[in-house]
Design an enzyme around this catalytic site. Structure first.
Site, PDB file in Angstrom:
ATOM      1  N   LYS A  45       2.348  -3.577   6.499  1.00 16.62           N
ATOM      2  CA  LYS A  45       2.720  -3.568   5.069  1.00 16.62           C
ATOM      3  C   LYS A  45       4.220  -3.324   4.933  1.00 16.62           C
ATOM      4  O   LYS A  45       4.904  -3.932   4.114  1.00 16.62           O
ATOM      5  CB  LYS A  45       1.922  -2.514   4.307  1.00 16.62           C
ATOM      6  N   TYR A  60      -1.669  -1.048  10.840  1.00 16.58           N
ATOM      7  CA  TYR A  60      -1.975  -1.603   9.503  1.00 16.58           C
ATOM      8  C   TYR A  60      -0.836  -1.233   8.537  1.00 16.58           C
ATOM      9  O   TYR A  60      -0.261  -2.103   7.893  1.00 16.58           O
ATOM     10  CB  TYR A  60      -3.304  -1.058   8.976  1.00 16.58           C
ATOM     11  N   SER A  84       0.823  -1.206   0.000  1.00 11.76           N
ATOM     12  CA  SER A  84       0.000   0.000   0.000  1.00 11.76           C
ATOM     13  C   SER A  84       0.857   1.256   0.000  1.00 11.76           C
ATOM     14  O   SER A  84       1.956   1.264   0.564  1.00 11.76           O
ATOM     15  CB  SER A  84      -0.889  -0.024   1.246  1.00 11.76           C
TER      16      SER A  84
END
Ligand code: WQD
Length: 338
Positions: free
Chosen positions: A154, A150, A125
């Protein structure tokens, strides 16, 4: 060629399964159905006429992952979507995110490292860049301290893959850094199915448009941008899905320049929240109820992709405009609320 798609009943996963099948790949889906439904299989079949194999499986169960790969020895590639992805929830439940997003990745890479040759596509992302200093954002922009667990999963995921590839020449991987995925398949057979109140802008817009939500709260009108609202690079999910197939083919055909590569997936155009609202009003012919409220903690001002590397090296370019993507999101919303 058999390809495993983890999280293949999810939003981006299901659209990628369709594009894989369109290119003649045989697809096996693993999904734990924590944020998707088996119904999505019917949507995929309605579009391609081919039913992918599906196994409901929690990738956190190491022995189950081992058994799966023992059973499916002919898997040539894996596209790994399965992960928890709600930024706000990750702040409240960090351990859920580290367990679900990291341990599952490790178990899959361990299995792929045993194979004579493996191709692996990782769902990453643009959040890894945080607030980048320069726009458009290139792949060599510095990775900044993540704004959320989150985003951190990644970043850690990319490091795990990169370090594993360094010592595993038989493993070839590509990380795809998505900007803001939106929209739905033009057939309106599959699309985004947010559970509960949508966190992301576009499903909140279409749910407000259809009357499910009273009004959209625009998080902040005082950012240093043209109209005071945040800028993002909204990319049609079908464009995104096609990029995954091209990236996988790059590895399967051994066209990669290194056994770990990174590509941004965006349109290269930034759009503000108010411009997204205007796009919705244009394609739907409806006035959208919205109110500008305080900023949302953790939001960055602007992010849009440099598409040079994806265009020139990967050989992929987003085809849809914001209006086309917004129209597909609106068509989907109207279809599922019938
Ligand atoms: C976009 C813009 C909000 C909702 C995150 C993750 C990214 C990816 C996509 C998972 C922002 C504004 C939003 C609303 C609003 N995650 N907004 N009112 O935060 O750019 O990206 O989701 O795959 O990794 O970081 O996406 O859609 O939440 O927000 O004004 O009700 O819309 O402030 O400016 P975001 P988003």
């Amino acid at each position: 060629m058999k390809v495993l798609v983890t999280g293949g009943l999810g939003f981006i996963g299901s659209h990628t399964v369709v594009e894989l099948q369109n290119k003649g790949f045989e697809v096996v889906i693993i999904d734990d159905l924590s944020n998707s439904s088996e119904e999505v299989l019917n949507g995929i079949v309605a579009i391609t006429g081919k039913k992918p194999e599906f196994e409901k499986l929690d990738l956190k169960e190491k022995s189950k992952v081992e058994d799966f790969f023992k059973k499916h020895t002919d898997i040539s590639g894996v596209i790994h979507f399965a992960a928890s992805k709600a930024v706000g929830e990750s702040v409240e439940k960090p351990l859920l995110y580290y367990e679900n997003n990291i341990s599952t990745l490790v178990y899959i890479l361990k299995e792929l490292s045993k194979k004579d040759k493996a191709s692996f596509i990782f769902s990453s992302s643009c959040t890894v860049y945080g607030q980048a200093d320069k726009m458009p954002i290139t792949e060599d922009a510095p990775v900044k301290t993540a704004e959320s667990p989150y985003g951190n999963t990644k970043q850690i995921g990319e490091e795990i893959i990169s370090e594993t590839c360094k010592v595993t020449p038989t493993l070839n991987a590509i990380a795809l850094r998505y900007f803001n995925p939106m929209g739905a398949h033009p057939s309106a057979e599959i699309g985004e199915l947010p559970i509960g109140v949508p966190q992301n802008l576009v499903p909140f817009i279409t749910q407000t448009g259809i009357g499910m939500r009273k009004e959209l709260s625009v998080f902040g009108g005082d950012y240093p941008t043209t109209d005071g609202t945040c800028i993002r690079d909204y990319i049609h999910v079908v464009d995104l899905a096609k990029a995954h197939v091209i990236a996988l083919q790059r590895l399967l055909e051994e066209k990669n320049n290194a056994n770990y590569e990174v590509f941004n997936l965006g349109t290269g155009t930034g759009s503000s929240v108010l411009e997204a609202i205007k796009s919705f009003e244009k394609v739907s012919g409806k006035k959208l109820n919205y109110k500008i409220v305080d900023r949302r903690p953790g939001d960055i001002t602007a992010a849009y992709a440099s598409t040079d590397k994806a265009n020139n090296v990967l050989g992929w370019k987003a085809a849809s405009t914001l209006d086309e993507a917004m129209k597909s999101a609106w068509d989907w919303e109207q279809k599922i609320r019938k």
